[in-house]
Design a protein around this motif. Structure first.
Motif, mmCIF file in Angstrom:
data_model
loop_
_atom_site.group_PDB
_atom_site.id
_atom_site.type_symbol
_atom_site.label_atom_id
_atom_site.label_comp_id
_atom_site.label_asym_id
_atom_site.label_seq_id
_atom_site.Cartn_x
_atom_site.Cartn_y
_atom_site.Cartn_z
ATOM 1 N N GLN A 136 47.070 39.696 -2.073
ATOM 2 C CA GLN A 136 46.859 38.443 -1.348
ATOM 3 C C GLN A 136 45.881 37.594 -2.155
ATOM 4 O OE1 GLN A 136 46.167 38.789 3.104
ATOM 5 N NE2 GLN A 136 45.559 40.824 2.440
ATOM 6 N N ILE A 137 46.234 36.338 -2.376
ATOM 7 C CA ILE A 137 45.390 35.460 -3.187
ATOM 8 C C ILE A 137 45.199 34.151 -2.442
ATOM 9 C CG2 ILE A 137 45.092 34.381 -5.443
ATOM 10 C CD1 ILE A 137 47.393 36.381 -6.363
ATOM 11 N N SER A 138 43.963 33.771 -2.182
ATOM 12 C CA SER A 138 43.702 32.528 -1.455
ATOM 13 C C SER A 138 42.301 32.027 -1.759
ATOM 14 C CB SER A 138 43.849 32.739 0.052
ATOM 15 O OG SER A 138 42.781 33.522 0.562
ATOM 16 N N SER A 139 42.021 30.840 -1.305
ATOM 17 C CA SER A 139 40.680 30.275 -1.424
ATOM 18 C C SER A 139 39.741 30.938 -0.421
ATOM 19 C CB SER A 139 40.718 28.769 -1.147
ATOM 20 O OG SER A 139 41.617 28.107 -2.002
ATOM 21 N N ASP A 140 38.449 30.783 -0.641
ATOM 22 C CA ASP A 140 37.431 31.216 0.311
ATOM 23 C C ASP A 140 37.378 30.171 1.413
ATOM 24 O OD1 ASP A 140 35.244 32.089 1.719
ATOM 25 O OD2 ASP A 140 33.791 31.620 0.148
ATOM 26 N N ASN A 141 38.308 30.275 2.353
ATOM 27 C CA ASN A 141 38.490 29.197 3.320
ATOM 28 C C ASN A 141 37.360 29.077 4.332
ATOM 29 O OD1 ASN A 141 41.206 27.880 2.765
ATOM 30 N ND2 ASN A 141 41.743 30.040 2.693
ATOM 31 N N VAL A 142 36.793 30.188 4.760
ATOM 32 C CA VAL A 142 35.645 30.104 5.663
ATOM 33 C C VAL A 142 34.480 29.408 4.960
ATOM 34 C CG1 VAL A 142 33.914 31.418 6.941
ATOM 35 C CG2 VAL A 142 36.310 32.096 7.055
ATOM 36 N N GLY A 143 34.247 29.805 3.719
ATOM 37 C CA GLY A 143 33.187 29.157 2.939
ATOM 38 C C GLY A 143 33.459 27.682 2.719
ATOM 39 N N GLU A 298 43.199 41.998 -2.806
ATOM 40 C CA GLU A 298 42.773 40.690 -2.302
ATOM 41 C C GLU A 298 41.959 39.971 -3.363
ATOM 42 O OE1 GLU A 298 40.469 38.731 1.579
ATOM 43 O OE2 GLU A 298 40.724 40.895 1.410
ATOM 44 N N ILE A 299 42.309 38.717 -3.596
ATOM 45 C CA ILE A 299 41.581 37.876 -4.534
ATOM 46 C C ILE A 299 41.236 36.572 -3.837
ATOM 47 C CG2 ILE A 299 41.668 36.619 -6.726
ATOM 48 C CD1 ILE A 299 43.758 38.653 -7.684
ATOM 49 N N GLN A 300 39.988 36.174 -3.899
ATOM 50 C CA GLN A 300 39.568 34.885 -3.356
ATOM 51 C C GLN A 300 39.132 33.979 -4.492
ATOM 52 O OE1 GLN A 300 36.610 35.576 -0.213
ATOM 53 N NE2 GLN A 300 38.205 35.106 1.273
ATOM 54 N N THR A 301 39.682 32.783 -4.502
ATOM 55 C CA THR A 301 39.310 31.804 -5.517
ATOM 56 C C THR A 301 38.313 30.811 -4.943
ATOM 57 O OG1 THR A 301 41.186 30.401 -4.927
ATOM 58 C CG2 THR A 301 41.544 32.030 -6.651
ATOM 59 N N GLY A 302 37.726 30.013 -5.801
ATOM 60 C CA GLY A 302 36.656 29.122 -5.383
ATOM 61 C C GLY A 302 37.125 27.721 -5.034
ATOM 62 N N PHE A 303 36.174 26.825 -4.943
ATOM 63 C CA PHE A 303 36.475 25.431 -4.644
ATOM 64 C C PHE A 303 35.409 24.548 -5.261
ATOM 65 C CE2 PHE A 303 34.182 27.312 -1.077
ATOM 66 C CZ PHE A 303 33.107 26.461 -0.931
ATOM 67 N N THR A 304 35.753 23.279 -5.401
ATOM 68 C CA THR A 304 34.829 22.291 -5.940
ATOM 69 C C THR A 304 34.678 21.158 -4.934
ATOM 70 O OG1 THR A 304 35.537 22.780 -8.204
ATOM 71 C CG2 THR A 304 34.415 20.674 -7.844
ATOM 72 N N ILE A 305 33.461 20.731 -4.680
ATOM 73 C CA ILE A 305 33.230 19.587 -3.803
ATOM 74 C C ILE A 305 33.182 18.331 -4.663
ATOM 75 C CG2 ILE A 305 31.674 18.487 -2.163
ATOM 76 C CD1 ILE A 305 30.826 21.207 -1.217
#
Length: 325
Positions: A136-143, A298-305
């Motif tokens: 499963q691969i997704s963003s850190d959505n809660v974060g 499970e892999i969680q990717t990051g995000f940029t603001i």
């Protein structure tokens, strides 16, 4: 003030019409003359997030000498995605990389794929029991939801009511974003929530919801839109209510329309995911599973603001989603 919102986070450890929009991506033979085949089923065709994921997945597949076929429903709807998945199962690819459109409705069809010996990789979204998937691969959505609240808090430091415009119930990613945002707001106390409303992935519906909410609660100071279409509609709703600049909007995703809204000042911050990384990782995990090699559960990717202040930075420009490959 907006400049203080700049950061990148990452962690490793997750519509109507029935015509699928498909495109055949990279194709190259392997060393044995027989290319491994992956079918990528998007959550919805034409979404810049999934287009960006497709572009990166195609490049990764081509580099590995694999074949990638991309398909997707015209709306984010399990009744439209299921026939596409069923058809893909019948075609018998080595792996299916898919963004499930509902945590419950897509459970059994995906189990059927696994039972047929097809390796299943879940990208972006998931299902209630993902045990049939090799990764499963997704963003850190809660974060990401927490970061969206922090952005509104800095943009509207005096406090006030906040609203969430979500897509629809039953979508794992946006539910996690909403959870992160609402829990952060509740812990603060200065930003009472007027609730969560659902746009069903329709910008026009999101605009109507926001216009009505602002008429009922004119003291709303911030809106968190959990996906691309919700952000697009929220910006329209604020504009129609004549409250550009007064109501701060933080959108999740960074497609061309969202960037345009940011540049115009209608949206004040964007939480950009890393769809390219998700696509690359999805292909990598699928190929590993096909070869019988270990995979990451499970892999969680990051995000940029992204804000108007940092939009021109190389990091922000790299985070903007693609309109085409």
């Amino acid at each position: 003030m907006a400049a203080a919102l700049v950061m990148t986070m990452s962690a490793c450890g997750a519509a109507e019409g029935n015509a699928p929009a498909g495109s055949t991506g990279a194709s190259a033979g392997g060393d044995d003359g027989e290319a491994k085949s992956i079918t990528f089923i998007q959550g919805v065709a034409g979404d810049n997030f999934y287009i960006s994921m497709q572009c990166a997945a195609e490049a990764a597949a081509e580099a590995a000498g694999a074949e990638l076929d991309t398909q997707g429903p015209q709306k984010f709807d399990p009744t439209l995605q299921t026939p596409i998945l069923t058809s893909a199962i019948a075609a018998g690819p080595d792996a299916i990389m898919i963004a499930p459109t509902d945590v419950t409705a897509m459970q059994q069809p995906l189990q059927q794929a696994a039972d047929a010996g097809i390796k299943v990789v879940l990208v972006d979204t998931t299902v209630s029991d993902p045990s049939m998937a090799v990764s499963q691969i997704s963003s850190d959505n809660v974060g990401g939801g927490e970061a969206a609240f922090d952005a509104i808090k800095q943009l509207a430091p005096d406090g006030g009511k906040v609203l969430v415009i979500d897509n629809q119930p039953g979508i794992s990613t946006t539910e996690a974003r909403t959870k992160g945002f609402t829990e952060a707001a509740a812990a603060d106390g200065s930003y009472p929530s007027v609730g969560v409303q659902y746009s069903k992935n329709e910008p026009a519906v999101a605009a109507q919801l926001v216009t009505a909410a602002l008429a009922k609660d004119p003291d709303i100071v911030g809106i968190f839109a959990t996906n691309l279409f919700s952000a697009e509609g929220a910006a329209t709703g604020v504009r129609q209510a004549g409250k550009d600049g007064e109501v701060k909007i933080v959108g999740f995703d960074a497609g061309p329309d969202q960037v345009e809204a940011l540049e115009a000042g209608t949206v004040q911050a964007l939480i950009a995911q890393q769809p390219g990384t998700i696509g690359e990782d999805g292909v990598e995990q699928a190929l590993a599973a096909i070869d019988g090699e270990p995979t990451e559960a499970e892999i969680q990717t990051g995000f940029t603001i992204i804000t108007a202040d940092n939009l021109d930075s190389p990091e922000s420009q790299a985070a903007v989603y693609k309109a085409s490959c």
